[in-house]
Design a protein around this motif. Structure first.
Motif, PDB file in Angstrom:
ATOM      1  N   ARG A   5       0.838  -1.200   0.000  1.00 44.80           N
ATOM      2  CA  ARG A   5       0.000   0.000   0.000  1.00 44.80           C
ATOM      3  C   ARG A   5       0.874   1.252   0.000  1.00 44.80           C
ATOM      4  O   ARG A   5       0.580   2.222  -0.667  1.00 44.80           O
ATOM      5  CB  ARG A   5      -0.915   0.009   1.213  1.00 44.80           C
ATOM      6  N   ALA A  29      -4.747   3.222  -0.941  1.00 48.91           N
ATOM      7  CA  ALA A  29      -4.872   1.882  -0.382  1.00 48.91           C
ATOM      8  C   ALA A  29      -5.678   1.004  -1.324  1.00 48.91           C
ATOM      9  O   ALA A  29      -6.654   1.448  -1.908  1.00 48.91           O
ATOM     10  CB  ALA A  29      -5.545   1.927   0.987  1.00 48.91           C
ATOM     11  N   VAL A  74      -4.335   5.226   6.800  1.00 48.91           N
ATOM     12  CA  VAL A  74      -3.422   5.181   5.668  1.00 48.91           C
ATOM     13  C   VAL A  74      -2.445   6.352   5.772  1.00 48.91           C
ATOM     14  O   VAL A  74      -2.859   7.514   5.740  1.00 48.91           O
ATOM     15  CB  VAL A  74      -4.197   5.249   4.331  1.00 48.91           C
TER      16      VAL A  74
END
Length: 152
Positions: A5, A29, A74
């Motif tokens: 990611r 992501a 994230v």
């Protein structure tokens, strides 16, 4: 957390840095073979450390109200909280893009932050149907990913 990611976001960020202008879409992501129902993405901060990240959540099954939720933080390379500007800033080439303005809120001794996106870094979680070949047959599966559209 899956390092792929971060690699996807980092690779696209490098491409964005080379562009210096125009709009760029970063894949933040890849959530794999799931359908993201009722997605919700937002900026979050840690003002003491000067950090900012994207919070992603979505429901895995809309059939019932108590369906499991998927939550994920994230980290995005180049995204930070600037205490001087009180803003979430994205390093974009040789300049900074203000993604959101941050104001402090106080209520009954509790201190929080109001994060107001500027529209320069639009967040989106999308689900697309993609063909998947398992070696025996090809079937269509849902694939969800979270994107950030940066206006340069």
């Amino acid at each position: 957390m899956n390092t792929s990611r971060f690699l996807i976001g980092s690779a696209l960020l490098v491409a964005a840095s080379l562009a210096h202008s125009g709009a760029v879409t970063l894949t933040l992501a890849d959530h794999g073979h799931v359908r993201a129902y009722h997605p919700y993405t937002q900026f979050q901060i840690n003002p003491e450390l000067g950090r900012a990240w994207i919070s992603v959540s979505f429901q895995l099954d809309p059939a019932w109200d108590e369906s499991p939720m998927h939550f994920e933080r994230v980290a995005v390379e180049g995204l930070r909280f600037d205490t001087g500007q009180s803003a979430i800033v994205m390093a974009f080439g040789d300049r900074d893009i203000i993604c959101a303005n941050v104001s402090e809120r106080r209520f009954l001794g509790w201190t929080g932050h109001r994060i107001a996106p500027t529209g320069m870094c639009r967040l989106e979680t999308v689900t697309q149907r993609k063909p998947v070949d398992n070696g025996f047959f090809i079937s269509n599966r849902d694939v969800s990913r979270t994107l950030m559209h940066v206006e340069g």
